[in-house]
Every structure is written in structure tokens, then in C-alpha cells.
Scaffold this motif. Structure first.
Motif, mmCIF file in Angstrom:
data_model
loop_
_atom_site.group_PDB
_atom_site.id
_atom_site.type_symbol
_atom_site.label_atom_id
_atom_site.label_comp_id
_atom_site.label_asym_id
_atom_site.label_seq_id
_atom_site.Cartn_x
_atom_site.Cartn_y
_atom_site.Cartn_z
ATOM 1 N N ILE A 1 -0.652 -3.802 31.542
ATOM 2 C CA ILE A 1 -0.345 -4.396 30.426
ATOM 3 C C ILE A 1 -0.799 -6.041 30.264
ATOM 4 N N VAL A 2 -0.673 -6.296 31.514
ATOM 5 C CA VAL A 2 -1.082 -8.208 31.536
ATOM 6 C C VAL A 2 -2.709 -8.064 31.016
ATOM 7 N N ARG A 3 -3.442 -7.062 31.460
ATOM 8 C CA ARG A 3 -4.888 -6.909 31.278
ATOM 9 C C ARG A 3 -4.978 -6.703 29.586
ATOM 10 N N GLN A 4 -4.131 -5.866 29.173
ATOM 11 C CA GLN A 4 -4.122 -5.244 27.653
ATOM 12 C C GLN A 4 -3.800 -6.670 26.865
ATOM 13 N N LEU A 5 -2.832 -7.504 27.234
ATOM 14 C CA LEU A 5 -2.330 -8.739 26.674
ATOM 15 C C LEU A 5 -3.451 -9.493 26.541
ATOM 16 N N ARG A 6 -4.463 -9.671 27.315
ATOM 17 C CA ARG A 6 -5.740 -10.365 27.305
ATOM 18 C C ARG A 6 -6.637 -9.855 26.215
ATOM 19 N N ARG A 7 -6.805 -8.595 26.063
ATOM 20 C CA ARG A 7 -7.456 -8.156 25.005
ATOM 21 C C ARG A 7 -7.042 -8.166 23.547
ATOM 22 N N LEU A 8 -5.740 -8.454 23.605
ATOM 23 C CA LEU A 8 -5.289 -9.033 22.161
ATOM 24 C C LEU A 8 -5.601 -10.283 21.763
ATOM 25 N N GLY A 9 -5.752 -10.938 23.029
ATOM 26 C CA GLY A 9 -6.457 -12.441 22.761
ATOM 27 C C GLY A 9 -5.255 -13.511 23.183
ATOM 28 N N SER A 10 -4.059 -13.021 23.741
ATOM 29 C CA SER A 10 -3.049 -13.630 23.997
ATOM 30 C C SER A 10 -3.479 -14.887 25.037
ATOM 31 N N SER A 11 -3.029 -16.207 24.594
ATOM 32 C CA SER A 11 -3.682 -17.493 25.151
ATOM 33 C C SER A 11 -2.452 -17.819 26.256
ATOM 34 N N CYS A 12 -1.830 -17.025 27.006
ATOM 35 C CA CYS A 12 -0.891 -17.583 27.865
ATOM 36 C C CYS A 12 -1.497 -18.167 28.981
ATOM 37 N N ASP A 13 -0.722 -19.086 29.821
ATOM 38 C CA ASP A 13 -1.109 -19.776 30.807
ATOM 39 C C ASP A 13 -0.922 -18.733 32.144
ATOM 40 N N PRO B 1 -8.562 -7.788 13.241
ATOM 41 C CA PRO B 1 -7.936 -7.136 12.165
ATOM 42 C C PRO B 1 -6.502 -6.629 12.558
ATOM 43 N N LEU B 2 -6.172 -6.212 13.638
ATOM 44 C CA LEU B 2 -4.709 -5.673 14.161
ATOM 45 C C LEU B 2 -4.114 -7.040 13.956
ATOM 46 N N ARG B 3 -4.565 -8.222 14.365
ATOM 47 C CA ARG B 3 -3.735 -9.314 14.456
ATOM 48 C C ARG B 3 -3.358 -9.747 13.178
ATOM 49 N N PHE B 4 -4.258 -9.692 12.316
ATOM 50 C CA PHE B 4 -4.029 -10.327 10.942
ATOM 51 C C PHE B 4 -3.012 -9.471 10.089
ATOM 52 N N THR B 5 -3.177 -8.016 10.623
ATOM 53 C CA THR B 5 -2.336 -7.037 9.907
ATOM 54 C C THR B 5 -1.106 -7.219 10.314
ATOM 55 N N MET B 6 -0.781 -7.718 11.641
ATOM 56 C CA MET B 6 0.524 -7.751 12.207
ATOM 57 C C MET B 6 1.100 -8.964 11.410
ATOM 58 N N ALA B 7 0.326 -10.123 11.308
ATOM 59 C CA ALA B 7 0.979 -11.240 10.855
ATOM 60 C C ALA B 7 1.094 -11.120 9.306
ATOM 61 N N ILE B 8 0.466 -10.648 8.521
ATOM 62 C CA ILE B 8 0.712 -10.375 7.101
ATOM 63 C C ILE B 8 1.766 -9.435 6.638
ATOM 64 N N LEU B 9 2.062 -8.470 7.613
ATOM 65 C CA LEU B 9 3.154 -7.478 7.502
ATOM 66 C C LEU B 9 4.338 -7.987 8.058
ATOM 67 N N SER B 10 4.568 -9.033 8.707
ATOM 68 C CA SER B 10 5.426 -9.476 9.618
ATOM 69 C C SER B 10 6.867 -9.839 8.777
ATOM 70 N N GLY B 11 6.802 -10.148 7.456
ATOM 71 C CA GLY B 11 7.933 -10.563 6.753
ATOM 72 C C GLY B 11 9.075 -9.531 6.571
ATOM 73 N N THR B 12 8.733 -8.303 6.677
ATOM 74 C CA THR B 12 9.752 -7.303 6.552
ATOM 75 C C THR B 12 10.433 -6.647 7.798
ATOM 76 N N ARG B 13 11.845 -6.219 7.648
ATOM 77 C CA ARG B 13 12.560 -5.689 8.615
ATOM 78 C C ARG B 13 11.747 -4.406 9.379
ATOM 79 N N ASP B 14 11.235 -3.938 8.177
ATOM 80 C CA ASP B 14 10.405 -2.363 8.644
ATOM 81 C C ASP B 14 8.941 -2.546 8.177
ATOM 82 N N ILE B 15 7.868 -2.608 9.092
ATOM 83 C CA ILE B 15 6.606 -2.901 8.733
ATOM 84 C C ILE B 15 6.070 -1.466 8.352
#
Length: 916
Positions: A132-144, A581-595
Motif C-alpha cells: 500500500i505504501v508503493r500504491q500511495l506513491r502512485r497516487l502522488g502522495s508527498s509524504c516524508d 483525473p482521479l485526484r481532481f475528481t476526489m477533490a471536486i466531489l469531496s464536499g458531500t457526505r456521500d460521494i
């Protein structure tokens, strides 16, 4: 000049770009300076995913939002720590390894022994635990990643032992025999979060328990219109109903409501329990509901959580009639007949019902559907079971955690989630922290020969304690159990930063700034981190703000599940469409309880990225390059002053939204500016300038275009980091030398003076006019190739000047043959009002008026039919009551869409009728 490729290829670009980010060292917080303080630091700890896990859509949402915050605050110049890690996930990991061993033909863990099995788990963790750590990198996660932690690493082990010992010394951890959720398959207590309620077919079995000591009473059997009893029968029994007949072997009472007139005379009397012959009292308790069944309920304190409460209040004994495997046992209850000993609980159910029928005390079988708790991993029915466990006095620890939110030291976003937090903490029960597993933090408690308990951080310390009780050294045995995984993760914000040592990270980054998590673990994780953080960090809360993200559902609002076949795999999306595109979708739909998520939505936002890419290529083709020393404050062209102001407003909107945790507003502002303002209007308005002969205007507009794209990439970067980083690098090959990554750039903060009211009014007038013309053309079905003449009817002087200045743009963008000024509207024209002026578009000879009227009337009739059909459905109370919520909502949306469509067509028909 090196041109951009025609399209952005995420598959090739993303691994390369992520490697550049990691190599740059920018994921780590910038080095502290003497002037730095808490105001210069920003920190988040990741909700640690299970080490067994794989990236699912909930992770994609949660980590996208965290990454937006981290990248934004990093660009704002703060020292940002986004601290990653994984959870050892006790029961889940143990299950994975046991299955793996079985598949490979190995012996089971009990035959293998504890130490050998734990060694196998660590081997598995080393090989597979980083998925899952490798997969978080694929999402672009900028963790230390240099600070990555694991809830079972040595540092966290030390923190867990210290916390356990200290809480025990404080009297806040103790051992007790209480009811727990027991998983007979995994042989352990589990948390409520690991219990899945499933609806099953079942029954209420109505049993007649005989009254003891010859007692009888008058039971009402007929009633008048007011509900008053009119007929009675003499009974020497009381009827109870149960969905679990097997537990009757452990009954120690029958409860009735204190105000239930039918039974008031029986309170304090006794029944003789069938099968066992046990004499049990009838007690009064509010738990008994007079409106359900007979109003009398059997009480089995050792096998039902509600009954446990009744038993405590009434002083009833709790008799365990099952062993750890869910088999009947008479160990605590010698009056249970030997024939039931060792019988599985469900076999015992059948046997007891058969006996009740045979002996005549089964009065009724009422078929029903009801919710039954199952282990979410084992799949077996969970048994409420009395057992010795370790507990935290959560009631005491909850009080400072409640006060911290009440006083605003920690705030929830949205604020409505505070209610859930308060409700749970104000009604909190003791927290069972022991688990009968091998994988986890072993409880730091040792037992002496006579059962004495010595709680210590090490065995040596426990031995020292034991020496005060014994003359010589004795054998101590460590507790076999491990701690609930929520215990170690409750320490996550401070244990990961080096506590109990006084580290620089704790000094600099605790309390953390934000926590981004899901609503379902507000109690299990958020509240427990609050309790532990405040207790061990000198009263300081672990985070200042809790941002709650919604639940991702499918496009119809249904919960995603493999059985329904509606699961969206984020890794599959990243493979096909890219992470952005996945990230943008997650962000723009994030304002509702059920996305409500669909692949089509994500594809739509992939097109948004393509639009930006194409805009950058168009700018390149028109030689829009960065210019050394260019100052946007000095631009003269109206369109350039206008776009400068629009960009400034967008920057404010995006900054304010991210600061406020409103990711949907931030993404919406970015979408509107990039697609609607910059691409659809500014570049269109700039085309005539690029193609014109005014060299000064051309040079200014090229420089302004390049500068605007640069600022836009910065604003979009936190949400869509890959494509923006690629464009930054590619566009940076021309113009002044540009060192470094976009990720390391400074967030734009544009001055208020960049907003030019005059330019805004001028271009706003033009944009509104062209928009009206285009809408009218579409509404009236004007062929794309047709160029009807346009006339302004008696415009005022200011409008006439604007017409003269922008005539060429109106001709081109409005696709009209001429722009004239007239005293009255020409014959055969459709009129509309724009910017306070009446405008006429001549359509005579361009459209067939009769055919167009017939088309509109026909389409209106179709809408009328749809509206009538949906209204009939929604007007049916049975449909609204019985249909699934998402189906009703879908019908309401369909109605609204049809009514809107009809209104537009009616407006077009009215325009036809009004043609002069």
C-alpha cells in the motif's frame, strides 16, 4: 522551439516525475531556522492503512485531500511534515499469514508455536507489507518517507509499554470480567468496528416460562376502543420472546417495564426456567418495551449487551453457558443438563426449540428478518461473551477530550460531525483493549504463582516488583494477550514523532495542524487519539482541526461492494487515465457526505487536464514565452488587465478554500478559471491579437499568456501535481532559465490592485454578449455555418463605443455577418437584452419558422409526457415509501431535469412568437 507532445502520457511521466520529487528532498520539512516557530510549521499524520491493505477508493479520497494540504502549505513556505506509516492490523494480518501458511501446506500457528509464528508474520511483512505504501506513491502522495513508521516498530513498542504502565499506575487501566464481542473462529474479542451487521431470516420464539411458588395472575385478553382491558384469563406462566433460544440456559431473570400494568403484581416474584429448573426473579426495568411482543423479556446477562446492563441494575448473576468456540458448557452452570454439554450453539437452538414444542411451552414461532452481528473477517456470528479482559477507564479519559472540542481547541470540519463525537464520548463504555491474538503489542503484565499481576515496561521491572511479595525469585508468566490495534494507533500523533523522548519533531510539529479522516472512525480513532494525546502531552490536543471526508459510493449512491460489481479500483483508474483525473475528481466531489462516483466523471476530468495541455500547446504555437523581468502590473491591453484580475480572484478563491478545508470549492474555482475563463475566453480573445499587426499588443499578450499559465500551474499543482509538473518543466525550456521543480515553487499571492474594475466591466460585457448570441443560436437551432446579421437597437453612447472597439471580436466569436446599430429591430429578428441594451439577431430566411415551431412543440410534448410519468410515480405514497432512497432521488433529479429542459424550449417558442 521544442513543441509539447500532442498529449500528456501519464503512464510514462508519473514514475519519472515521482522519482524526481523523492530525489529532490522536498518531501521532508525544510530545515528549521532560528526564527522558525510553530507558525512556520504544518503537520499531518497519515491515518495508517493496514499493512495488509491495498489502495481502495476511500484511501484515494483521503490521501488526495491530505496531499493537497501538504503541497499547498509547502508552497506557502511552511516546514511541512506529512508523516506516513502503516498499522500492524492485528487480526487482519494474522489471518493473512495463517491462510498463506495453510495454502503452502504448513502446520497451523498453534502447532508451530508463538515465536515461530511471529517470525513468519515478520517475514511476510518484509516481503508484502509495503504494497500500500508503493500504491500511495502512485497516487502522488508527498509524504516524508524518511520518517515512515509502523505501529509495531521498536519506537512505538516503547511508547505503548510506557503508556500502558502509566495508565495502570493512574488506575485508568484495569482487568475485569465483562461482556465483549467474541469471535468464535478467531478466538478473540473484537471491536465494534470489526463487527458487521447482516440481515438474516430468523424467528421470534415465544416461550411460556412457568411462574414459581404457585403464583397466578390475571392477564388481559380483550380491550375496548380506548385500549382498556375488558376480559382477562388466569395464567400461571409469563410469555417471553427470543431470537436466540440457546441463551435461555443462561437466563437469570425476566424483565418487565415498571409501568406495564399487566405485570406490576409479578415484579419480585419468580419463574422456574424450563430445562434447567433454575428459579429466576421477575424484575422491573425500562429496557422492557410494553409495545413489543408480550412486553416481557428474558434476561441473559452473560450473552447479550442490553441484558448485561439490566443484570447490573437488577443485581442478576451473569452465567456463561458457552465456551470460546460457541459450544454449550455447564462449567459455570451445573444445572444445565449434561446432554447439552459440548453442543454447538446453533444445534442447541434446534434442540431447545424441539424440546419446548414437545413439552408444550413453545407458544408461537414468529418469522422475521433481523440484524445479526458477524465478524467482518471471519464471517461467523459474533457471540456476546463474558471473559476476563483488560480495560481502559474511557469515561474518565473522555472528559478532557470532550472539553477540548467544546472549548474549540480542536474543531471539526464540517462542524456537524462534532455531534457524533460528543454523543459517543458522553455515552462511552469501558474500552476493552486486550485481544486473544499473537500478532500485536503483547500486554506488559506478568503473573506470579498465586495470580498476582505485575504491570511493568520490562520483565526485569516486573521481577523487581515480585521480589517484594516473595522471599526468593519466582517464575513469572507474561500475559498471552496483545493490545487492540486502536490502542497503539491512539498514540500515533506523538509516538511517531519520537515520544517518550523529547525530540525536535515533537517540539516543532506537535500538536499537528490537521487530521483528515473518515466519519466511521471518529470514535474508534479520533476520540482515542484525543484522550491519549491530552493525557500524555501535558494537556495539548493532538490536532487543531479534524477534516472529515465522505463515503465514496457508486453513481447511483449505492455502497460499493464486490458482490454488486460496482467497485471502482483506483489503481485501475491510474493505469488507464492517470492519477491526476482521479485526484481532481476526489477533490471536486469531496464536499458531500456521500460521494457519487463513476468512471465517466473521472474521464470528464481527464478531459480537463487535456484542455489545459492543449491551451499550453496553443500558447506555444503563438510564441507565448516567458519574458525576463515581465511585470504584469504594467500591462495595457484590456484583455490582459482583465485576465490578471480574473487570475487574482481565482487565487483568492483557491487559497481560501484550501485553508478552510473546502476542497470541492478549490477544485471548482480552478475548473472555472482554467476551462471557462482562460481557455474558453482569454485565449479566444487573444487570437485576433496574436494574428494582428500591433506588435506591442502582440508582445504584451504573449508575455501575459505565458505568465498566466505559470501562475495557473502553481494554483493547480496541489490537486493535479503530475501534469502541472510536466508542463512546468516543458514550458521552462524557453525564456529565462528556470531551476527546480514546480513542487518547490512559491504559492502565488497576487495584489488586490491586479483586479481592474474597468477591464472587468468591458470584457464582462463582451463575454455576456457572445454567450447570449451562442445560447440563442443553439436554442433556435441555427446551423453552425449560418452567419445572421446582428443589430443593436438604439444603444447609448457607452455601448456604441464598446461596439466600435470590439466589432471584429463580435463578428468572429458570435459568428454573425455584420454588427449594426439600428433605431428599431429589423423584421424577422429575435431580440434579447444584454448589458442593458436590446440586441436583435435576424433569422428570417435562415431558419424555417414553421418547422422550428413544430420541432419545439414536439419536444415540449415529450418533456410533458416524462414529467407526467415521473410525477405519477412520486405522487404514489407506496413508491416513495418502499423504493430505495437512491431510486427516489434519481426520479426527483429526472423530474427537475425535464422541467428545466421544458422551460428552455418554452422560452425559445416564446422568442419565435415574438419575432418582429
Amino acid at each position: 522551439m521544442t513543441m509539447l507532445e500532442k498529449t500528456f502520457e501519464p503512464k510514462a511521466a508519473e514514475p519519472r516525475i515521482y522519482a524526481q520529487w523523492e530525489d529532490s528532498g522536498l518531501f521532508a520539512p525544510r530545515t528549521a531556522k532560528p526564527t522558525d516557530g510553530a507558525a512556520d510549521a504544518y503537520s499531518i499524520v497519515i491515518p495508517p492503512p493496514n499493512v495488509t491493505g491495498s489502495l481502495h477508493i476511500g484511501h484515494a479520497l483521503n490521501n488526495t485531500l491530505q496531499d493537497i494540504l501538504a503541497r499547498y502549505h509547502r508552497m506557502k513556505g511552511k516546514a511541512v511534515l506529512w508523516l506516513p506509516g502503516t498499522d500492524h492490523a492485528g487480526i487482519a494480518t494474522q489471518m493473512v499469514v495463517e491462510r498463506k501458511l495453510a495454502a503452502e501446506g504448513n502446520i497451523g500457528r498453534r502447532d508451530m508455536g508463538r515465536d515461530a509464528f511471529i517470525e513468519k508474520v515478520w517475514e511476510w511483512k518484509a516481503e508484502s507489507g509495503g504494497t500500500i505504501v508503493r500504491q500511495l506513491r502512485r497516487l502522488g502522495s508527498s509524504c516524508d518517507w524518511s520518517r515512515e513508521r509502523f505501529t509495531l516498530d521498536e519506537g512505538l513498542n516503547a511508547a505503548v509499554r510506557k503508556v500502558f504502565v502509566q495508565l495502570h499506575k493512574d488506575g485508568l487501566i484495569y482487568r475485569d470480567k465483562r461482556l465483549v464481542n467474541w469471535d468464535p473462529h478467531f478466538q478473540t474479542a473484537i471491536s465494534d468496528l470489526e463487527v458487521e451487521q447482516k440481515e438474516v431470516d430468523g424467528a421470534y420464539w415465544h416461550f411460556a416460562y412457568p411462574l414459581a411458588d404457585g403464583v397466578t395472575y390475571q392477564h388481559p385478553i380483550a380491550f375496548d376502543e380506548d385500549g382498556k382491558a375488558t376480559e382477562f384469563e388466569t395464567r400461571d406462566f409469563i410469555v417471553v420472546a427470543t431470537t436466540r433460544p440457546e441463551t435461555m440456559l443462561g437466563d437469570t431473570g425476566v424483565a418487565v417495564h415498571p409501568e406495564d400494568e399487566r405485570y406490576t403484581g409479578l415484579v419480585g416474584k419468580f419463574v422456574t426456567l424450563p430445562i434447567t429448573g433454575r428459579r429466576v426473579p421477575i424484575v422491573a426495568d425500562d429496557y422492557a418495551d410494553p409495545t413489543k411482543g408480550s412486553g416481557a423479556v428474558k434476561i441473559t446477562p452473560a450473552h447479550d449487551f442490553n441484558d448485561f446492563g439490566v443484570g447490573k441494575r437488577a443485581g442478576l448473576e451473569a452465567l456463561n453457558v458457552m465456551d470460546a468456540f460457541g459450544r454449550i458448557t455447564a462449567a459455570d452452570t451445573p444445572d444445565v443438563p449434561a446432554e447439552y454439554e459440548g453442543m454447538d450453539r446453533f444445534a442447541a437452538r434446534k434442540a431447545i426449540v424441539a424440546r419446548a414444542e414437545e413439552e408444550g411451552w413453545l407458544r408461537e414461532i414468529e418469522k422475521t428478518k433481523h440484524m445479526v452481528p458477524h465478524g467482518d473477517r471471519s464471517g461467523v456470528v459474533i457471540e456476546p461473551w463474558m471473559t476476563d479482559q483488560w480495560y481502559v477507564d474511557a469515561k474518565v479519559m473522555a472528559q478532557p477530550a470532550l472539553k477540548a472540542v467544546e472549548d474549540g481547541a480542536t474543531v471539526f470540519e464540517p462542524k456537524s460531525y462534532e455531534k457524533i463525537y460528543f454523543e459517543w464520548l458522553r455515552n462511552i463504555e469501558p474500552w476493552c483493549i486486550s485481544r486473544q491474538l499473537w500478532w500485536g503489542h503483547r500486554i506488559p503484565a506478568w503473573y506470579g504463582p498465586n495470580g498476582e499481576i505485575y504491570v511493568a515496561e520490562t520483565e526485569e521491572d516486573a521481577r523487581e516488583q515480585a521480589m517484594s511479595d516473595y522471599d526468593s525469585e519466582v517464575v513469572l508468566t507474561q500475559d498471552e494477550d496483545v493490545l487492540d490495534t486502536w490502542f497503539s494507533s491512539a498514540l500515533w500523533p506523538f509516538s511517531t514523532m519520537g515520544w517518550p523522548e523529547k525530540t525536535e519533531d515533537l517540539e516543532r510539529f506537535y500538536p499537528t495542524s490537521d487530521l483528515v479522516t473518515a466519519a466511521d472512525i471518529i470514535f474508534f480513532w479520533v476520540a482515542r487519539m484525543m484522550m491519549m494525546g491530552i493525557h500524555f502531552m501535558d494537556g495539548e490536543v493532538p490536532f487543531k482541526r479534524v477534516i472529515i471526508n465522505g463515503l465514496v459510493r457508486d453513481e447511483k449512491g449505492q455502497k460499493m461492494s464486490k458482490s454488486k460489481g460496482n467497485v471502482i479500483d483506483p489503481l485501475g483508474i491510474i493505469d488507464e487515465l492517470g492519477a491526476d483525473p482521479l485526484r481532481f475528481t476526489m477533490a471536486i466531489l469531496s464536499g458531500t457526505r456521500d460521494i457519487k462516483l463513476s468512471k465517466q466523471r473521472i474521464e470528464g476530468y481527464r478531459n480537463f487536464g487535456t484542455k489545459l495541455w492543449n491551451a499550453a500547446r496553443f500558447s506555444q504555437m503563438n510564441e507565448a514565452r516567458r519574458v525576463e523581468g515581465f511585470d504584469p502590473a504594467g500591462v495595457q491591453q484590456t484583455i490582459n488587465r482583465w485576465i490578471r484580475g480574473e487570475l487574482t480572484k481565482a487565487e483568492r478563491q483557491v487559497s481560501d478554500a484550501i485553508e478552510g478545508g473546502r476542497f470541492d470549492d478549490a477544485a471548482g474555482a480552478l475548473y472555472r478559471f482554467i476551462w471557462n475563463v482562460f481557455c474558453d475566453w482569454y485565449l479566444e480573445l487573444a487570437k485576433p491579437v496574436f494574428n494582428g499587426s500591433d506588435e506591442a499588443a502582440k508582445a504584451e499578450t504573449r508575455a501575459m499568456t505565458a505568465w498566466t499559465i505559470d501562475q495557473t500551474l502553481k494554483l493547480l499543482h496541489p490537486v493535479m501535481p503530475y501534469i502541472t509538473e510536466e508542463l512546468w518543466a516543458e514550458l521552462g525550456r524557453e525564456g529565462p532559465a528556470r531551476d527546480g521543480l514546480l513542487m518547490g515553487e512559491t504559492w502565488p499571492v497576487l495584489p488586490d490592485a491586479f483586479v481592474d474594475a474597468g477591464a472587468e466591466a468591458e470584457i464582462g460585457w463582451l463575454v455576456d454578449l457572445i454567450g447570449e448570441i451562442r445560447a440563442l443560436r443553439a436554442e433556435m437551432n441555427v446551423p453552425p455555418s449560418a452567419k445572421p446579421p446582428l443589430a443593436f437597437v438604439a444603444p447609448d453612447a457607452a455601448t456604441a463605443e464598446r461596439i466600435a472597439r470590439h466589432r471584429d471580436l463580435i463578428l468572429t466569436l458570435g459568428r454573425v455577418s455584420e454588427v449594426a446599430v439600428a433605431e428599431t429591430a429589423p423584421a424577422g429578428a429575435v431580440t434579447f437584452v444584454s448589458g442593458g441594451a436590446t440586441v436583435a439577431l435576424s433569422l428570417a430566411g435562415i431558419i424555417d419558422l414553421a418547422a422550428e415551431r413544430a420541432r419545439l412543440e414536439k419536444e415540449i410534448a415529450v418533456f410533458d409526457s416524462d414529467i407526467g410519468h415521473v410525477n405519477k410515480k412520486l405522487g404514489n405514497p407506496n413508491f416513495v415509501a418502499r423504493a430505495a432512497a437512491e431510486v427516489v432521488e434519481e426520479q426527483r433529479a429526472k423530474l427537475a431535469e425535464a422541467e428545466e429542459g421544458k422551460a428552455k424550449l418554452q422560452a425559445a417558442l416564446a422568442r419565435l412568437d415574438a419575432m418582429v
